[in-house]
Design a protein around this motif. Structure first.
Motif, PDB file in Angstrom:
ATOM      1  N   THR A 113      36.801  31.563  28.249  1.00 12.39           N
ATOM      2  CA  THR A 113      37.841  30.548  28.407  1.00 12.39           C
ATOM      3  C   THR A 113      37.221  29.199  28.055  1.00 12.39           C
ATOM      4  OG1 THR A 113      37.286  30.036  30.701  1.00 12.39           O
ATOM      5  CG2 THR A 113      38.879  31.853  30.324  1.00 12.39           C
ATOM      6  N   PRO A 114      38.037  28.197  27.775  1.00  8.28           N
ATOM      7  CA  PRO A 114      37.474  26.864  27.519  1.00  8.28           C
ATOM      8  C   PRO A 114      36.598  26.375  28.676  1.00  8.28           C
ATOM      9  CG  PRO A 114      39.757  26.915  26.803  1.00  8.28           C
ATOM     10  CD  PRO A 114      39.502  28.214  27.530  1.00  8.28           C
ATOM     11  N   GLN A 115      36.979  26.690  29.895  1.00  9.97           N
ATOM     12  CA  GLN A 115      36.180  26.268  31.053  1.00  9.97           C
ATOM     13  C   GLN A 115      34.838  26.996  31.085  1.00  9.97           C
ATOM     14  OE1 GLN A 115      39.378  27.446  31.228  1.00  9.97           O
ATOM     15  NE2 GLN A 115      40.465  25.518  31.604  1.00  9.97           N
ATOM     16  N   GLN A 116      34.857  28.288  30.783  1.00  8.64           N
ATOM     17  CA  GLN A 116      33.602  29.037  30.755  1.00  8.64           C
ATOM     18  C   GLN A 116      32.693  28.530  29.644  1.00  8.64           C
ATOM     19  OE1 GLN A 116      35.461  32.887  30.299  1.00  8.64           O
ATOM     20  NE2 GLN A 116      34.776  33.540  32.359  1.00  8.64           N
ATOM     21  N   LEU A 117      33.261  28.265  28.485  1.00  6.10           N
ATOM     22  CA  LEU A 117      32.468  27.751  27.379  1.00  6.10           C
ATOM     23  C   LEU A 117      31.859  26.395  27.727  1.00  6.10           C
ATOM     24  CD1 LEU A 117      31.484  28.375  24.548  1.00  6.10           C
ATOM     25  CD2 LEU A 117      33.565  27.323  23.655  1.00  6.10           C
TER      26      LEU A 117
END
Length: 136
Positions: A113-117
Motif C-alpha cells: 500500500t502507499p502507507q507500507q511503501l
C-alpha cells in the motif's frame, strides 16, 4: 532477510532472462549513466555500488569483454582508473530498463500500500544513513 534475498534473486533472474544482464551489471550501468561524462573513478564506483574494489575489478573486466564499459587511466593524476560507459553499455541499459522497472513494480512496489511503501522507504533511509555514517 528472506524476502529481501528472494526479491533480489527474482530481479536478477528476470534481468538475466530478458536482457542477459545481471543485477550487478545493471547497477554499474545505471551509476555510470548518471555520472558526469558517463565515467567514474573505479574506487568511487565501488563505493557507489557497495562493492569491494577487487570484486568490482572482476565485474568490470567481464563487462569490458562484452564492450559495455572501458577503462582508462585518470588524466588528472595518472594513478586512478576510470570506468566509462560505452555506447553498447548505454544501449543495453536502455533496452533493459523498461522491463526491469516493470519487474520492480510487479515484484515489490505494487504489492505494498502507499502507507507500507512510505514506511519501508523511511525505514531504509534511516538504516542507510546510520550505516553510511558508521562506515565513513
Amino acid at each position: 532477510m528472506d524476502g529481501s534475498q528472494r526479491l533480489m534473486a527474482e530481479l536478477n533472474r528476470q534481468l538475466l532472462h530478458d536482457s542477459r544482464l545481471s543485477l550487478a551489471d545493471y547497477r554499474i550501468l545505471v551509476k555510470l549513466s548518471e555520472a558526469p561524462g558517463r565515467s567514474m573513478r573505479m574506487s568511487d564506483l565501488a563505493d557507489g555500488v557497495l562493492s569491494s574494489r577487487s570484486r568490482l575489478t572482476h565485474q568490470i573486466r567481464r563487462m569490458e569483454a562484452q564492450r559495455m564499459v572501458r577503462r582508462t587511466t585518470a588524466e588528472e593524476d595518472g594513478r586512478g582508473v576510470l570506468a566509462h560507459l560505452t555506447e553498447e553499455g548505454m544501449r543495453r541499459l536502455a533496452a533493459a530498463a523498461p522491463g526491469h522497472v516493470d519487474d520492480v513494480r510487479r515484484a515489490f512496489i505494487d504489492r505494498l500500500t502507499p502507507q507500507q511503501l512510505a514506511a519501508v522507504t523511511d525505514a531504509f533511509e534511516q538504516v542507510n544513513r546510520a550505516l553510511a555514517y558508521r562506515s565513513d
